[in-house]
Design an enzyme around this catalytic site. Sequence first.
Site, PDB file in Angstrom:
ATOM      1  N   GLU A 212       6.444 -14.298   7.836  1.00 62.32           N
ATOM      2  CA  GLU A 212       5.234 -13.637   7.337  1.00 62.32           C
ATOM      3  C   GLU A 212       4.361 -13.152   8.497  1.00 62.32           C
ATOM      4  OE1 GLU A 212       4.634 -12.881   4.304  1.00 62.32           O
ATOM      5  OE2 GLU A 212       5.845 -14.218   3.066  1.00 62.32           O
ATOM      6  N   ARG A 216       3.510  -9.223   8.960  1.00 63.32           N
ATOM      7  CA  ARG A 216       2.116  -8.842   8.707  1.00 63.32           C
ATOM      8  C   ARG A 216       1.317  -8.688  10.000  1.00 63.32           C
ATOM      9  NH1 ARG A 216       0.305 -11.693   3.028  1.00 63.32           N
ATOM     10  NH2 ARG A 216       2.367 -12.413   2.427  1.00 63.32           N
ATOM     11  N   ASP A 344      16.129 -10.495  -0.768  1.00 60.47           N
ATOM     12  CA  ASP A 344      15.838  -9.062  -0.943  1.00 60.47           C
ATOM     13  C   ASP A 344      15.875  -8.216   0.323  1.00 60.47           C
ATOM     14  OD1 ASP A 344      13.571 -10.401  -0.063  1.00 60.47           O
ATOM     15  OD2 ASP A 344      12.248  -9.639  -1.616  1.00 60.47           O
ATOM     16  N   GLU A 480       6.064  -3.273  -4.925  1.00 59.70           N
ATOM     17  CA  GLU A 480       7.435  -2.735  -4.855  1.00 59.70           C
ATOM     18  C   GLU A 480       7.684  -1.502  -5.716  1.00 59.70           C
ATOM     19  OE1 GLU A 480       6.736  -5.985  -5.176  1.00 59.70           O
ATOM     20  OE2 GLU A 480       7.254  -6.636  -3.153  1.00 59.70           O
ATOM     21  N   THR A 571       8.926  -4.042   6.053  1.00 55.65           N
ATOM     22  CA  THR A 571       8.892  -4.528   4.674  1.00 55.65           C
ATOM     23  C   THR A 571       7.474  -4.862   4.217  1.00 55.65           C
ATOM     24  OG1 THR A 571      10.037  -5.970   3.113  1.00 55.65           O
ATOM     25  CG2 THR A 571       9.348  -6.957   5.213  1.00 55.65           C
TER      26      THR A 571
END
Length: 582
Positions: A212, A216, A344, A480, A571
């Site tokens: 993360e 980010r 994913d 998404e 992503t």
Amino acid sequence: MPIRTTATYIDIPYKAELQNSAATNSPNAGVFNYRPRRSLWRIWMRLSRYQRYLLLLIMIIIIALIYNLFGASSVVVSRSSGKAYDSYRRIEDRIERPDSYIKKAPRVEAAADIPPGSDLLVDESSLENKRLSAIRSACVHAWRGYKEFAWGHDHLLPISKKFDDWFGLGLTILDAIDTLFIMGLMDEYGEARNFVVEDLSFDKNRDVNFFETSIRVLGGLLGAHTVTKDKLFLEKARDIGNRLLPAFNSRSNIPFSDVNIGTGSAHGPNWAQDSTVSEVSSVQLEFRTLSRLTGDSIFEEKAFNVSKHLHHLPKENHLVPMFISTDTGRFGNDQTITLGARADSYYEYLLKQWIQTGKKIDFLKEDYLKAIQSVRDHLTRRSSPNGLLFVGELKNRRFSPKMDHLVCYLPGTLTLGHFEGGFPKWHLDMAIELIRTCVSMYSTTQTGLSPEIAHFNLAKNGEDDIIVKSNDAHNLLRPETVESLWYLHYFTRNETYRDWAWDIFQAFEEYAKIPSGGYTSIGNVLNKHFTRPRDKMESFFLGETLKYWYLIFASREIQDKFSPRAYIYNTEAHLLPIFNDA
Ligand SMILES: *[C@@H]1O[C@H](CO)[C@@H](O)[C@H](O)[C@H]1NC(C)=O
Ligand SMILES: *[C@@H]1O[C@H](CO)[C@@H](O)[C@H](O)[C@H]1NC(C)=O
């Protein structure tokens, strides 16, 4: 956007609430029939002297409380904030930075050499521009709420007007920088940049989630550098990159899930020694970018070694499970195959890494193509009665008609692969069918918002294609579907995708917007009278959801400038450069 572990969101038992909601919806519910029968004065006269004193005292206390909550004292609000599971971190934060949580964002002038991200409102009256300015206003609304009640912290809790710290790194700001710049919100961009200059410090003894933080924080800073060319962001990116590197010091060089950015100690999550497959395979765009821009190859090498390692592991039908051992470097024994949480973005980064390196690394392309073919052959079905194409899961080789909203990134990735990779037409056809399904996950609910997870009906006699279980009925402001609509609209120019994105935007405006600032995730998309707001605005709402909406309605000129032809999006929707060599 890949996995957000559901463990973070503690679900409140909903049974009692459902009963409440039934009561409030019933026309006979007592609350609606109540009429005061006696005047207040008569009630007052009947009270004893002690009762009157007590009542007065209670009223004074209530007034004092209201004054404290809504008055100037943000300190009081901050102190009382927090859920049990991370309140200790907040205390630690206050010790480290005693005044950081009361400081309001100082304003700076945007640097003179920054070209405005958008000067596109040529024809103010056109439909697109009305929509565009609505989305820009939504971003300002989200930003203002965050700035007022949560500045410098990770997330805004918009209803309680408090904040929440996960890593204590100002996540919402770092996720928002490139979005603000692209939208041409230069005052807000200046505030964000100023935070990075003055207040952002990684020098703290703190465990963070490796993945993360990579997408980010590192991704956010690199995205900011990519669109602004401001070196400041690159310096900060290098700092956090170095602090994340120890995560790779496992026996297998597969990164641990957690790393302490102060001490450099890394370890698995408390509940297991395994890392998540999507987490270890979705940091390569970021680490490669850092290496190419700084000239220090260590980041790219460590991260890309993981991709090479995954390539050689035996897989079932070219699809990956959810876990991988940091000790042995082998896949875990879990038997779930999914395109949703925990797997994913493995698939997403196969394609995007191949594009970022100039389409020269063949194993990335081959693994991607084989995986997508296998998804088509083994994971897709059609629901009854309307034949919606969806991507299910395999549990111990048995098909389960369950689809996470997270899977809705796939139509976008398929579209990118078809147009930028030249992959077969059926990839695009599948994307077009899947996006219809994803949009149906929104339009099927009363609120027009998608649940976190949908189940699809395979029985011939069912009435509804989509079934939502009450435990899955929450919506976290996830991006998404809007992300996929952006890719589809950009590459096909089909206006239907814009209209669908607008419908989704309006549903969020209606059910997630909080008047005092910010947007909230909600607990129940199924009942528009009882949405159970969760009082949290995730940083990816600014990083991703708002950015994709904006790009969808932007002028062709702006779209081209920031397009998926010109950049590769990580992503978390941060724009990274494409390097034309492997
Ligand atoms: C990457 O893997 C290669 C081959 O296994 C190894 O020689 C190299 O040292 C690794 N690089 C890093 C930075 O760990
Ligand atoms: C635009 O997209 C919609 C939804 O996928 C589809 O039904 C329609 O046929 C498309 N229009 C054109 C001109 O391709």
